[in-house]
Motif scaffolding. Sequence first.
Motif, PDB file in Angstrom:
ATOM      1  N   CYS A  55     -11.133 -12.976  -3.504  1.00  0.00           N
ATOM      2  CA  CYS A  55     -11.319 -11.915  -2.503  1.00  0.00           C
ATOM      3  C   CYS A  55     -12.416 -10.940  -2.922  1.00  0.00           C
ATOM      4  O   CYS A  55     -13.298 -10.597  -2.124  1.00  0.00           O
ATOM      5  N   ALA A  56     -12.396 -10.477  -4.184  1.00  0.00           N
ATOM      6  CA  ALA A  56     -13.430  -9.554  -4.653  1.00  0.00           C
ATOM      7  C   ALA A  56     -14.775 -10.266  -4.769  1.00  0.00           C
ATOM      8  O   ALA A  56     -15.830  -9.671  -4.519  1.00  0.00           O
ATOM      9  N   CYS A  57     -14.744 -11.529  -5.128  1.00  0.00           N
ATOM     10  CA  CYS A  57     -15.968 -12.328  -5.187  1.00  0.00           C
ATOM     11  C   CYS A  57     -16.627 -12.378  -3.809  1.00  0.00           C
ATOM     12  O   CYS A  57     -17.850 -12.247  -3.685  1.00  0.00           O
ATOM     13  N   PHE A  58     -15.823 -12.550  -2.762  1.00  0.00           N
ATOM     14  CA  PHE A  58     -16.360 -12.584  -1.397  1.00  0.00           C
ATOM     15  C   PHE A  58     -17.067 -11.277  -1.055  1.00  0.00           C
ATOM     16  O   PHE A  58     -18.190 -11.278  -0.533  1.00  0.00           O
ATOM     17  N   VAL A  59     -16.427 -10.146  -1.342  1.00  0.00           N
ATOM     18  CA  VAL A  59     -17.045  -8.847  -1.066  1.00  0.00           C
ATOM     19  C   VAL A  59     -18.356  -8.716  -1.845  1.00  0.00           C
ATOM     20  O   VAL A  59     -19.366  -8.230  -1.323  1.00  0.00           O
ATOM     21  N   SER A  60     -18.357  -9.180  -3.087  1.00  0.00           N
ATOM     22  CA  SER A  60     -19.567  -9.115  -3.907  1.00  0.00           C
ATOM     23  C   SER A  60     -20.684  -9.973  -3.326  1.00  0.00           C
ATOM     24  O   SER A  60     -21.854  -9.569  -3.319  1.00  0.00           O
ATOM     25  N   VAL A  61     -20.340 -11.157  -2.838  1.00  0.00           N
ATOM     26  CA  VAL A  61     -21.349 -12.055  -2.269  1.00  0.00           C
ATOM     27  C   VAL A  61     -21.966 -11.448  -1.008  1.00  0.00           C
ATOM     28  O   VAL A  61     -23.174 -11.566  -0.773  1.00  0.00           O
ATOM     29  N   VAL A  62     -21.159 -10.783  -0.201  1.00  0.00           N
ATOM     30  CA  VAL A  62     -21.699 -10.104   0.978  1.00  0.00           C
ATOM     31  C   VAL A  62     -22.723  -9.055   0.552  1.00  0.00           C
ATOM     32  O   VAL A  62     -23.799  -8.937   1.141  1.00  0.00           O
ATOM     33  N   SER A  63     -22.407  -8.312  -0.501  1.00  0.00           N
ATOM     34  CA  SER A  63     -23.335  -7.308  -1.017  1.00  0.00           C
ATOM     35  C   SER A  63     -24.594  -7.955  -1.587  1.00  0.00           C
ATOM     36  O   SER A  63     -25.711  -7.477  -1.369  1.00  0.00           O
ATOM     37  N   ILE A  64     -24.425  -9.059  -2.304  1.00  0.00           N
ATOM     38  CA  ILE A  64     -25.578  -9.784  -2.857  1.00  0.00           C
ATOM     39  C   ILE A  64     -26.502 -10.230  -1.728  1.00  0.00           C
ATOM     40  O   ILE A  64     -27.720 -10.023  -1.779  1.00  0.00           O
ATOM     41  N   LEU A  69     -26.324  -4.148  -3.735  1.00  0.00           N
ATOM     42  CA  LEU A  69     -25.542  -3.990  -4.957  1.00  0.00           C
ATOM     43  C   LEU A  69     -25.611  -2.580  -5.539  1.00  0.00           C
ATOM     44  O   LEU A  69     -24.698  -2.160  -6.254  1.00  0.00           O
ATOM     45  N   ALA A  70     -26.661  -1.834  -5.236  1.00  0.00           N
ATOM     46  CA  ALA A  70     -26.778  -0.475  -5.768  1.00  0.00           C
ATOM     47  C   ALA A  70     -25.684   0.436  -5.226  1.00  0.00           C
ATOM     48  O   ALA A  70     -25.303   1.417  -5.879  1.00  0.00           O
ATOM     49  N   VAL A  71     -25.168   0.118  -4.045  1.00  0.00           N
ATOM     50  CA  VAL A  71     -24.152   0.981  -3.431  1.00  0.00           C
ATOM     51  C   VAL A  71     -22.836   0.247  -3.181  1.00  0.00           C
ATOM     52  O   VAL A  71     -21.815   0.872  -2.897  1.00  0.00           O
ATOM     53  N   MET A  72     -22.863  -1.074  -3.287  1.00  0.00           N
ATOM     54  CA  MET A  72     -21.682  -1.906  -3.032  1.00  0.00           C
ATOM     55  C   MET A  72     -21.531  -2.825  -4.238  1.00  0.00           C
ATOM     56  O   MET A  72     -21.947  -3.978  -4.220  1.00  0.00           O
ATOM     57  N   PRO A  73     -20.962  -2.304  -5.328  1.00  0.00           N
ATOM     58  CA  PRO A  73     -21.060  -2.969  -6.629  1.00  0.00           C
ATOM     59  C   PRO A  73     -20.353  -4.315  -6.699  1.00  0.00           C
ATOM     60  O   PRO A  73     -19.379  -4.575  -6.007  1.00  0.00           O
ATOM     61  N   TYR A  85     -16.498   1.993  -7.951  1.00  0.00           N
ATOM     62  CA  TYR A  85     -16.655   2.974  -6.872  1.00  0.00           C
ATOM     63  C   TYR A  85     -16.343   4.387  -7.369  1.00  0.00           C
ATOM     64  O   TYR A  85     -16.985   5.359  -6.950  1.00  0.00           O
ATOM     65  N   GLN A  86     -15.377   4.508  -8.256  1.00  0.00           N
ATOM     66  CA  GLN A  86     -15.069   5.817  -8.827  1.00  0.00           C
ATOM     67  C   GLN A  86     -16.255   6.352  -9.624  1.00  0.00           C
ATOM     68  O   GLN A  86     -16.591   7.542  -9.540  1.00  0.00           O
ATOM     69  N   PHE A 169     -24.422   3.656   2.619  1.00  0.00           N
ATOM     70  CA  PHE A 169     -25.374   2.825   3.344  1.00  0.00           C
ATOM     71  C   PHE A 169     -26.601   3.595   3.823  1.00  0.00           C
ATOM     72  O   PHE A 169     -27.515   2.998   4.390  1.00  0.00           O
ATOM     73  N   SER A 170     -26.635   4.904   3.583  1.00  0.00           N
ATOM     74  CA  SER A 170     -27.842   5.669   3.904  1.00  0.00           C
ATOM     75  C   SER A 170     -28.880   5.554   2.795  1.00  0.00           C
ATOM     76  O   SER A 170     -30.042   5.928   2.982  1.00  0.00           O
ATOM     77  N   ALA A 171     -28.462   5.013   1.636  1.00  0.00           N
ATOM     78  CA  ALA A 171     -29.340   4.991   0.462  1.00  0.00           C
ATOM     79  C   ALA A 171     -30.008   3.640   0.237  1.00  0.00           C
ATOM     80  O   ALA A 171     -30.764   3.478  -0.720  1.00  0.00           O
ATOM     81  N   VAL A 172     -29.735   2.657   1.077  1.00  0.00           N
ATOM     82  CA  VAL A 172     -30.304   1.317   0.911  1.00  0.00           C
ATOM     83  C   VAL A 172     -30.755   0.786   2.263  1.00  0.00           C
ATOM     84  O   VAL A 172     -30.495   1.389   3.303  1.00  0.00           O
ATOM     85  N   THR A 173     -31.436  -0.342   2.222  1.00  0.00           N
ATOM     86  CA  THR A 173     -31.741  -1.090   3.442  1.00  0.00           C
ATOM     87  C   THR A 173     -31.093  -2.457   3.307  1.00  0.00           C
ATOM     88  O   THR A 173     -31.480  -3.256   2.456  1.00  0.00           O
ATOM     89  N   VAL A 174     -30.089  -2.705   4.118  1.00  0.00           N
ATOM     90  CA  VAL A 174     -29.353  -3.963   4.049  1.00  0.00           C
ATOM     91  C   VAL A 174     -30.087  -5.019   4.865  1.00  0.00           C
ATOM     92  O   VAL A 174     -30.414  -4.799   6.034  1.00  0.00           O
ATOM     93  N   LYS A 175     -30.342  -6.146   4.230  1.00  0.00           N
ATOM     94  CA  LYS A 175     -31.038  -7.232   4.909  1.00  0.00           C
ATOM     95  C   LYS A 175     -30.146  -7.839   5.987  1.00  0.00           C
ATOM     96  O   LYS A 175     -28.956  -8.060   5.770  1.00  0.00           O
ATOM     97  N   ALA A 176     -30.739  -8.106   7.153  1.00  0.00           N
ATOM     98  CA  ALA A 176     -29.991  -8.766   8.219  1.00  0.00           C
ATOM     99  C   ALA A 176     -29.646 -10.180   7.781  1.00  0.00           C
ATOM    100  O   ALA A 176     -30.388 -10.808   7.025  1.00  0.00           O
ATOM    101  N   PRO A 177     -28.509 -10.706   8.228  1.00  0.00           N
ATOM    102  CA  PRO A 177     -28.130 -12.065   7.836  1.00  0.00           C
ATOM    103  C   PRO A 177     -29.128 -13.089   8.342  1.00  0.00           C
ATOM    104  O   PRO A 177     -29.693 -12.946   9.423  1.00  0.00           O
ATOM    105  N   ALA A 178     -29.339 -14.119   7.558  1.00  0.00           N
ATOM    106  CA  ALA A 178     -30.271 -15.180   7.938  1.00  0.00           C
ATOM    107  C   ALA A 178     -29.809 -15.855   9.215  1.00  0.00           C
ATOM    108  O   ALA A 178     -28.617 -16.059   9.437  1.00  0.00           O
TER     109      ALA A 178
END
Length: 340
Positions: A55-64, A69-73, A85-86, A169-178
């Motif tokens: 489950c945590a791996c999935f969240v990480s892959v979405v961030s990758i 990753l700078a804001v969604m570790p 997050y803390q 999410f104001s501090a990064v630019t998230v790439k749109a999904p392929a």
Amino acid sequence: MTAKEKQNRANIVAIAESFFGCKESDGSHKKIIDIYNADKPLARGYPMKYTDAWCACFVSVVSIRGGALAVMPKEVGCGKMIELYQKLGRWQENDAYVPAPGDVVFYDWNDGPNYAATDNTAAPDHVGIVVSVTGSTIKVIEGNMSNAVGYRSLAVNGRYIRGFGLPDFSAVTVKAPAGTATRPTEPPATSTGSNDTQGAGMPVVGDVVHFTGAAHYASANANSGPACKPGTAKVTQLALGAKHPVHLIAQSGGGSTVYGWVDLADIQGATSAGTAPAPKMRVGARVKYSGPLYRDSNGNGQGKAVNGTYTVKYHYPGRKCGVHIDGLGWVPESACSVVG
């Protein structure tokens, strides 16, 4: 919230939803593990196995995938992810917090019955990404939910919420999904919701259709467009006489990734927007049920039988008894009829 932040959040959700349906039973979840393991350095140096809880791996892959990753570790353990997050100062301890799309929700399956009046501070068991909040209902997409990527609905301040990670999410630019088209800027030549002004077979704006194609386009007369997946989608605009006269947006859970203009020949099975859709199972739904109650959502502890119409308090799709009715107990979703 700025337009940039809203778009970043929408992109994160779209990336997460692009994995919907990946599951252990056919091995399709392995691509999630592979994406994670390919992104070095690994969290705490640990390479994921296909048999690990993911489950945590999935969240990480979405961030990758989103470059966030700078804001969604990145982490593969729920407890360690909370710690990150803390450290970022982006942890929300308040279980009653109303999240936004893209926020990360953590669960503790041992939350007590007095959950609404107490703060859950126990170790987390599971994690997912908020898709939307409608009224008091939170929709979440999760990896390793019944061994697959799936959706869950829960109430704001509901039982089992451990807390929230709040990516900035104001501090990064998230790439749109392929494979997704950009929002069209070309206005339709004709846009109407009336059948008598449209060509034969033309759907109506608002129709829910089955999209059978493999490409969508950024404009109604584009010469080429990126690939997308077929499935259920909604008609949002029309451009009569154009190469690709129908604009579709994929419906959540319908399997498609379409977001753009498509060919009329690639559309089947329109359901009129004027026809009320059948009510869906969700938190707050009214359901008819006749049968035994169970102690938990896994179907343990069969109890007394009931017969009547009830309100859904919790909904865990994919579990044996994933519907909790009126504080009475858990029941099988397959035995419920949604009436409102």
